[in-house]
Design an enzyme around this catalytic site. Structure first.
Site, PDB file in Angstrom:
ATOM      1  N   LYS A  15     -14.370  -0.822  41.547  1.00  0.00           N
ATOM      2  CA  LYS A  15     -14.587   0.618  41.313  1.00  0.00           C
ATOM      3  C   LYS A  15     -13.411   1.195  40.551  1.00  0.00           C
ATOM      4  O   LYS A  15     -12.294   0.666  40.562  1.00  0.00           O
ATOM      5  CB  LYS A  15     -14.781   1.380  42.624  1.00  0.00           C
ATOM      6  CG  LYS A  15     -13.602   1.312  43.628  1.00  0.00           C
ATOM      7  CD  LYS A  15     -12.533   2.362  43.455  1.00  0.00           C
ATOM      8  CE  LYS A  15     -11.347   2.151  44.406  1.00  0.00           C
ATOM      9  NZ  LYS A  15     -10.130   2.831  44.080  1.00  0.00           N
ATOM     10  N   VAL A 101      -6.160  -8.180  42.224  1.00  0.00           N
ATOM     11  CA  VAL A 101      -5.758  -8.026  43.630  1.00  0.00           C
ATOM     12  C   VAL A 101      -4.694  -6.932  43.736  1.00  0.00           C
ATOM     13  O   VAL A 101      -3.769  -6.877  42.921  1.00  0.00           O
ATOM     14  CB  VAL A 101      -5.213  -9.358  44.190  1.00  0.00           C
ATOM     15  CG1 VAL A 101      -4.684  -9.175  45.609  1.00  0.00           C
ATOM     16  CG2 VAL A 101      -6.313 -10.415  44.176  1.00  0.00           C
ATOM     17  N   MET A 105      -8.531  -1.233  42.525  1.00  0.00           N
ATOM     18  CA  MET A 105      -9.945  -1.330  42.142  1.00  0.00           C
ATOM     19  C   MET A 105     -10.817  -1.759  43.324  1.00  0.00           C
ATOM     20  O   MET A 105     -11.963  -2.162  43.149  1.00  0.00           O
ATOM     21  CB  MET A 105     -10.114  -2.295  40.963  1.00  0.00           C
ATOM     22  CG  MET A 105      -9.355  -1.834  39.724  1.00  0.00           C
ATOM     23  SD  MET A 105      -9.835  -2.739  38.248  1.00  0.00           S
ATOM     24  CE  MET A 105     -11.398  -1.940  37.852  1.00  0.00           C
ATOM     25  N   ALA A 106     -10.248  -1.665  44.530  1.00  0.00           N
ATOM     26  CA  ALA A 106     -10.990  -1.933  45.770  1.00  0.00           C
ATOM     27  C   ALA A 106     -11.522  -3.355  45.873  1.00  0.00           C
ATOM     28  O   ALA A 106     -12.626  -3.577  46.383  1.00  0.00           O
ATOM     29  CB  ALA A 106     -12.118  -0.907  45.959  1.00  0.00           C
ATOM     30  N   ASP A 142     -12.832   2.524  51.450  1.00  0.00           N
ATOM     31  CA  ASP A 142     -13.522   2.235  50.186  1.00  0.00           C
ATOM     32  C   ASP A 142     -14.696   1.269  50.346  1.00  0.00           C
ATOM     33  O   ASP A 142     -15.431   1.023  49.392  1.00  0.00           O
ATOM     34  CB  ASP A 142     -12.545   1.600  49.176  1.00  0.00           C
ATOM     35  CG  ASP A 142     -11.546   2.605  48.617  1.00  0.00           C
ATOM     36  OD1 ASP A 142     -11.728   3.821  48.837  1.00  0.00           O
ATOM     37  OD2 ASP A 142     -10.590   2.160  47.949  1.00  0.00           O
TER      38      ASP A 142
HETATM   39  P1  ATP Z   1      -7.902  -0.073  47.028  1.00  0.00           P
HETATM   40  O1  ATP Z   1      -8.290   0.228  45.616  1.00  0.00           O
HETATM   41  O2  ATP Z   1      -9.087  -0.061  47.988  1.00  0.00           O
HETATM   42  O3  ATP Z   1      -6.731   0.691  47.530  1.00  0.00           O
HETATM   43  P2  ATP Z   1      -6.679  -2.438  46.014  1.00  0.00           P
HETATM   44  O4  ATP Z   1      -7.666  -2.830  44.970  1.00  0.00           O
HETATM   45  O5  ATP Z   1      -5.444  -1.704  45.571  1.00  0.00           O
HETATM   46  O6  ATP Z   1      -7.436  -1.599  47.099  1.00  0.00           O
HETATM   47  P3  ATP Z   1      -6.969  -4.990  47.260  1.00  0.00           P
HETATM   48  O7  ATP Z   1      -7.243  -5.933  46.140  1.00  0.00           O
HETATM   49  O8  ATP Z   1      -8.109  -4.589  48.113  1.00  0.00           O
HETATM   50  O9  ATP Z   1      -6.191  -3.690  46.767  1.00  0.00           O
HETATM   51  O10 ATP Z   1      -5.811  -5.676  48.122  1.00  0.00           O
HETATM   52  C1  ATP Z   1      -4.924  -4.975  48.953  1.00  0.00           C
HETATM   53  C2  ATP Z   1      -4.342  -5.982  49.958  1.00  0.00           C
HETATM   54  O11 ATP Z   1      -5.383  -6.339  50.869  1.00  0.00           O
HETATM   55  C3  ATP Z   1      -3.911  -7.289  49.316  1.00  0.00           C
HETATM   56  O12 ATP Z   1      -2.559  -7.252  48.984  1.00  0.00           O
HETATM   57  C4  ATP Z   1      -4.214  -8.315  50.380  1.00  0.00           C
HETATM   58  O13 ATP Z   1      -3.062  -8.610  51.165  1.00  0.00           O
HETATM   59  C5  ATP Z   1      -5.236  -7.683  51.311  1.00  0.00           C
HETATM   60  N1  ATP Z   1      -6.590  -8.292  51.292  1.00  0.00           N
HETATM   61  C6  ATP Z   1      -7.356  -8.479  52.353  1.00  0.00           C
HETATM   62  N2  ATP Z   1      -8.534  -9.029  52.008  1.00  0.00           N
HETATM   63  C7  ATP Z   1      -8.521  -9.213  50.696  1.00  0.00           C
HETATM   64  C8  ATP Z   1      -9.467  -9.745  49.768  1.00  0.00           C
HETATM   65  N3  ATP Z   1     -10.651 -10.233  50.148  1.00  0.00           N
HETATM   66  N4  ATP Z   1      -9.135  -9.721  48.467  1.00  0.00           N
HETATM   67  C9  ATP Z   1      -7.941  -9.235  48.088  1.00  0.00           C
HETATM   68  N5  ATP Z   1      -7.003  -8.755  48.920  1.00  0.00           N
HETATM   69  C10 ATP Z   1      -7.287  -8.729  50.221  1.00  0.00           C
END
Ligand code: ATP
Length: 305
Positions: A15, A101, A105-106, A142
C-alpha cells in the site's frame, strides 16, 4: 487415509498512503489517524502447505531481513486462526517477498493478511469475512486494508475502513537502503510537534484529495498528496530529500514519503513516464532500487492452484 491437501497460495498487495493525517498522541501512546490507503500492484505471495508444525521460509531480495520465528505476522495470523478454530497451526508458510521490508508499504501486514486467508482456505474453515477482518485488526492497524485492497479511508488507528472511489494511477517507488521503524517515526513526530509547540488538529480526510482520487486525474491527485509523517521520516533520514528531488527532476508529478518511510513514492502520468522516472532515480544514485506499479490493486486473493 485422506488425500494430502493441495498448497494454497495467496497474492497480496503493498500500500501507499496518499493522505496520512496524524493526530496528537493519545494517553495510550497511539495516534488517531485519517489514512487514505491505496493498494498498489507490488505483491508478496504466501503459500500455505500442510506440515507437522508451524514453520516459515522466505525468499526475495530482502528475505534476510524477515524474521522466521513466531514474531512474523504470517505466523501470528496462522496461530490466532488455529486457536479460534481449536486446531493446531500445523502449516508451513512460504513467503515470496517482493514488497520492501520495513519500507512503509505494509509488507509485514500484507503477509499477515495473506497467511490468514491462505490458512483459512487450506483448513476449509470458511471464516466469515467480518471475523477475518477482526483478526486482521488484532494483528495490526494496516492488516485489514491488506485483506480488502482497492482504496479506503482508515480511521481510528487506521483499522476502521470505509471504501473510497479511485481511478487508475501510475507510481514509481524508490527503495532505500535499510528500513525505518514505524514506532521511531511516530516518536520523532511527537518530538517535532512538542518542539514546535503547535496544537495538532484532529486528523481528517481531505475532501479535495478524495475527489481527486475518484476523478483519476493525476495532476489533481499530485496537488493534494499529504503525509504528516514525512517531516519526521526526513528528520531521521535527511538523505531522503535528495531522492524526492531526484524523482521530481526526473518528471514525477508529485513525490512523498510512503507511510513511515523510508520508501519514497512518485506519482507519474502514465507507464511511459514511470519508466523515465525510474531510470532517473536509478541514475541519481539516491536509492537502492526502484519498482513501478499501478493502483488500485485488489486485496489478498487466493490464486488458482
Ligand atoms: P508499515 O507500513 O505497516 O508501517 P513497514 O512496511 O514499514 O510497515 P514491514 O515490512 O511490515 O514494515 O516490517 C516491519 C518489521 O516487522 C520488520 O522489520 C520485521 O522485523 C517485522 N516483520 C514481521 N513479519 C514480517 C513479514 N512477514 N515481513 C516483513 N517484516 C516482518
Amino acid at each position: 487415509m485422506s488425500a494430502p491437501q493441495a498448497p494454497v497460495t495467496v497474492r497480496v498487495p503493498a500500500k501507499v498512503n496518499v493522505q496520512l493525517a496524524v493526530g496528537a498522541a493519545r494517553p495510550d501512546g497511539f495516534h488517531d489517524l485519517a489514512n487514505v490507503f491505496l493498494a498498489v500492484s507490488l505483491y508478496d505471495e504466501v503459500t500455505a502447505t500442510p506440515a507437522d508444525a508451524l514453520t516459515i521460509t522466505c525468499t526475495g531480495p530482502d528475505a534476510d531481513q524477515v524474521p522466521l520465528d513466531r514474531s512474523n505476522l504470517a505466523a501470528r495470523a496462522a496461530e490466532i486462526l488455529a486457536a479460534r478454530a481449536g486446531i493446531e497451526p500445523a502449516v508451513h508458510l512460504h513467503i515470496a517477498k517482493n514488497i520492501p521490508v520495513a519500507g512503509g508499504m505494509a509488507g509485514g501486514s500484507a503477509d499477515g493478511a495473506a497467511a490468514l486467508l491462505a490458512c483459512d482456505t487450506l483448513w476449509g474453515l470458511n471464516t466469515p469475512r467480518a471475523e477475518l477482518l477482526d483478526i486482521c485488526a488484532e494483528l495490526g492497524s494496516d492488516v485489514p486494508f491488506s485483506l480488502v485492497g482497492g482504496a479506503a479511508l482508515g480511521t481510528g488507528r487506521g483499522e476502521l475502513l470505509t471504501p473510497v472511489g479511485a481511478g487508475t494511477f501510475h507510481w514509481v517507488f524508490a527503495v532505500a537502503d535499510g528500513g525505518l521503524s514505524t514506532p521511531a517515526v511516530f516518536r520523532e513526530f511527537d518530538r517535532l510537534a512538542e518542539a514546535a509547540g503547535t496544537r495538532i488538529p484532529e486528523p481528517e480526510a481531505s475532501p479535495a484529495l478524495l475527489a481527486a482520487l475518484a476523478s483519476g486525474d493525476a495532476d489533481r491527485l499530485g496537488a493534494t498528496l499529504a503525509n504528516d509523517l514525512q517531516a519526521a521520516a526526513l528528520s531521521l533520514r535527511p538523505q531522503l530529500a535528495r531522492t524526492l528531488a531526484a524523482g521530481v527532476e526526473g518528471g514525477a508529478l508529485a513525490a512523498l514519503v510512503s507511510g513511515s518511510g523510508p520508501t519514497t513514492a512518485f506519482l507519474v502520468a502514465d507507464e511511459e513516464a514511470a519508466a523515465k522516472v525510474a531510470a532517473a532515480l536509478e541514475a541519481s544514485g539516491t536509492c537502492r532500487a526502484t519498482r513501478v506499479a499501478s493502483s488500485p490493486a485488489p486485496g489478498a486473493t487466493v490464486l488458482p492452484s
